[in-house]
Scaffold this motif. Structure first.
Motif, PDB file in Angstrom:
ATOM      1  N   UNK A  46      10.266  -8.487  -2.292  1.00 53.25           N
ATOM      2  CA  UNK A  46       9.801  -9.577  -1.439  1.00 53.25           C
ATOM      3  C   UNK A  46       8.962  -9.044  -0.280  1.00 53.25           C
ATOM      4  N   UNK A  47       9.315  -7.858   0.203  1.00 53.26           N
ATOM      5  CA  UNK A  47       8.606  -7.295   1.355  1.00 53.26           C
ATOM      6  C   UNK A  47       8.575  -5.784   1.174  1.00 53.26           C
ATOM      7  N   UNK A  48       7.375  -5.231   1.142  1.00 59.80           N
ATOM      8  CA  UNK A  48       7.220  -3.793   0.962  1.00 59.80           C
ATOM      9  C   UNK A  48       6.447  -3.230   2.145  1.00 59.80           C
ATOM     10  N   UNK A  49       6.951  -2.152   2.703  1.00 60.95           N
ATOM     11  CA  UNK A  49       6.290  -1.500   3.844  1.00 60.95           C
ATOM     12  C   UNK A  49       5.953  -0.070   3.435  1.00 60.95           C
ATOM     13  N   UNK A  50       4.681   0.284   3.561  1.00 61.76           N
ATOM     14  CA  UNK A  50       4.224   1.615   3.171  1.00 61.76           C
ATOM     15  C   UNK A  50       3.314   2.209   4.237  1.00 61.76           C
ATOM     16  N   UNK A  51       3.209   3.509   4.204  1.00 59.42           N
ATOM     17  CA  UNK A  51       2.207   4.196   5.022  1.00 59.42           C
ATOM     18  C   UNK A  51       0.955   4.382   4.188  1.00 59.42           C
ATOM     19  N   UNK A  52      -0.172   4.471   4.869  1.00 59.52           N
ATOM     20  CA  UNK A  52      -1.434   4.706   4.152  1.00 59.52           C
ATOM     21  C   UNK A  52      -1.310   5.943   3.276  1.00 59.52           C
ATOM     22  N   UNK A  53      -1.948   5.871   2.107  1.00 54.01           N
ATOM     23  CA  UNK A  53      -1.990   6.938   1.095  1.00 54.01           C
ATOM     24  C   UNK A  53      -0.758   6.963   0.207  1.00 54.01           C
ATOM     25  N   UNK A  54       0.249   6.169   0.528  1.00 50.74           N
ATOM     26  CA  UNK A  54       1.407   6.100  -0.360  1.00 50.74           C
ATOM     27  C   UNK A  54       1.032   5.365  -1.636  1.00 50.74           C
ATOM     28  N   UNK A  55       1.816   5.582  -2.684  1.00 48.04           N
ATOM     29  CA  UNK A  55       1.566   4.871  -3.949  1.00 48.04           C
ATOM     30  C   UNK A  55       2.348   3.552  -3.939  1.00 48.04           C
ATOM     31  N   UNK A  56       1.795   2.620  -4.688  1.00 50.21           N
ATOM     32  CA  UNK A  56       2.362   1.272  -4.716  1.00 50.21           C
ATOM     33  C   UNK A  56       2.671   0.866  -6.140  1.00 50.21           C
ATOM     34  N   UNK A  57       3.834   0.237  -6.331  1.00 47.90           N
ATOM     35  CA  UNK A  57       4.111  -0.445  -7.584  1.00 47.90           C
ATOM     36  C   UNK A  57       4.900  -1.701  -7.262  1.00 47.90           C
ATOM     37  N   UNK A  58       4.354  -2.838  -7.644  1.00 48.74           N
ATOM     38  CA  UNK A  58       5.017  -4.124  -7.444  1.00 48.74           C
ATOM     39  C   UNK A  58       5.434  -4.673  -8.797  1.00 48.74           C
ATOM     40  N   UNK A  59       6.696  -5.071  -8.888  1.00 49.76           N
ATOM     41  CA  UNK A  59       7.219  -5.531 -10.161  1.00 49.76           C
ATOM     42  C   UNK A  59       6.959  -7.011 -10.401  1.00 49.76           C
TER      43      UNK A  59
END
Lengths: 111, 113
Positions: free
Chosen positions: B9-22
């Motif tokens: 529901x809510x994802x917090x990342x730092x720049x350059x991190x990888x992302x995967x949303x289900x």
């Protein structure tokens, strides 16, 4: 090339009133769909118009009605407004069986 | 009834991190699959779509998604996120030949510099 345009952008109505929202589809598109997006939720399908006829309908009461004109523009009408009708109303246009393009939406607040 | 589930529901990342949303959907027949993005104050925009063919689809801004039919999934990925990717992401499906889009509840992504 104008995208999907909706009017008005914001609207405040009182319970029990009626409201009409308008949508002009992207140039060349013949199908218009309407969605309701409550706060924190994904859009919910209301209905779709093609060739001036309602082609599909979601789980919305008869208070929600619509119309499509010969130029493919469309209106969404909501009668007897309830507080729960407060939401962002999105119009999307497409050609049959292609991806939908969305407008900015109309933010309806019922007080 | 057909439905779409987005587990994050809510994802917090730092720049350059990888992302995967289900994204998972419930329908046994043929579907078209979409990811839409809603940047703050802007309208829903199409990121990518799958209709048929190669199950790995590439979209705009470096996003890609993989359709795994056996898992009824269509996860969104990006190898390195940017601050400008901060937005709400919606997975959607439509049953082939119906044009009615069924949306998930959305995932709010915040990327910090």
């Amino acid at each position: 090339d104008a995208g999907v345009t909706q009017s008005p952008t914001h609207l405040i109505k009182t319970r029990g009133q009626q409201v009409t929202l308008r949508c002009s589809p992207k140039s060349g598109h013949d199908t218009v769909s309407w969605y309701q997006q409550a706060l924190g939720q994904g859009p919910q399908f209301i209905f779709q118009y093609y060739e001036e006829e309602e082609r599909q309908r979601g789980n919305f009461p008869d208070r929600f009605s619509g119309h499509q004109f010969p130029n493919y523009s469309s209106e969404l009408n909501v009668n007897a407004l309830l507080l729960g009708d407060s939401a962002l109303y999105l119009c999307a246009s497409s050609l049959v069986s292609t991806e939908a393009f969305f407008g900015q939406g109309t933010r309806l607040t019922v007080v | 009834a057909q439905s779409v589930s987005q587990h994050n529901h809510h994802v917090i990342l730092s720049e350059a991190a990888s992302l995967e949303l289900g994204c998972n959907y419930s329908y046994g027949g043929t579907v078209n699959l979409f990811w839409y993005v809603q940047y703050p104050g802007q309208h829903l925009q199409l990121l990518l779509k799958y209709f048929s063919g190669d199950p790995l689809v590439k979209g705009i801004k470096g996003f890609e998604a993989e359709f795994i039919k056996s898992k009824f999934s269509f996860n969104l990925r990006k190898p390195s996120v940017q601050w400008s990717d901060t937005a709400e992401y919606f997975c959607a499906v439509n049953i082939r030949n119906t044009d009615k889009l069924i949306f998930g509840t959305g995932t709010r992504l915040q990327v910090f510099p």
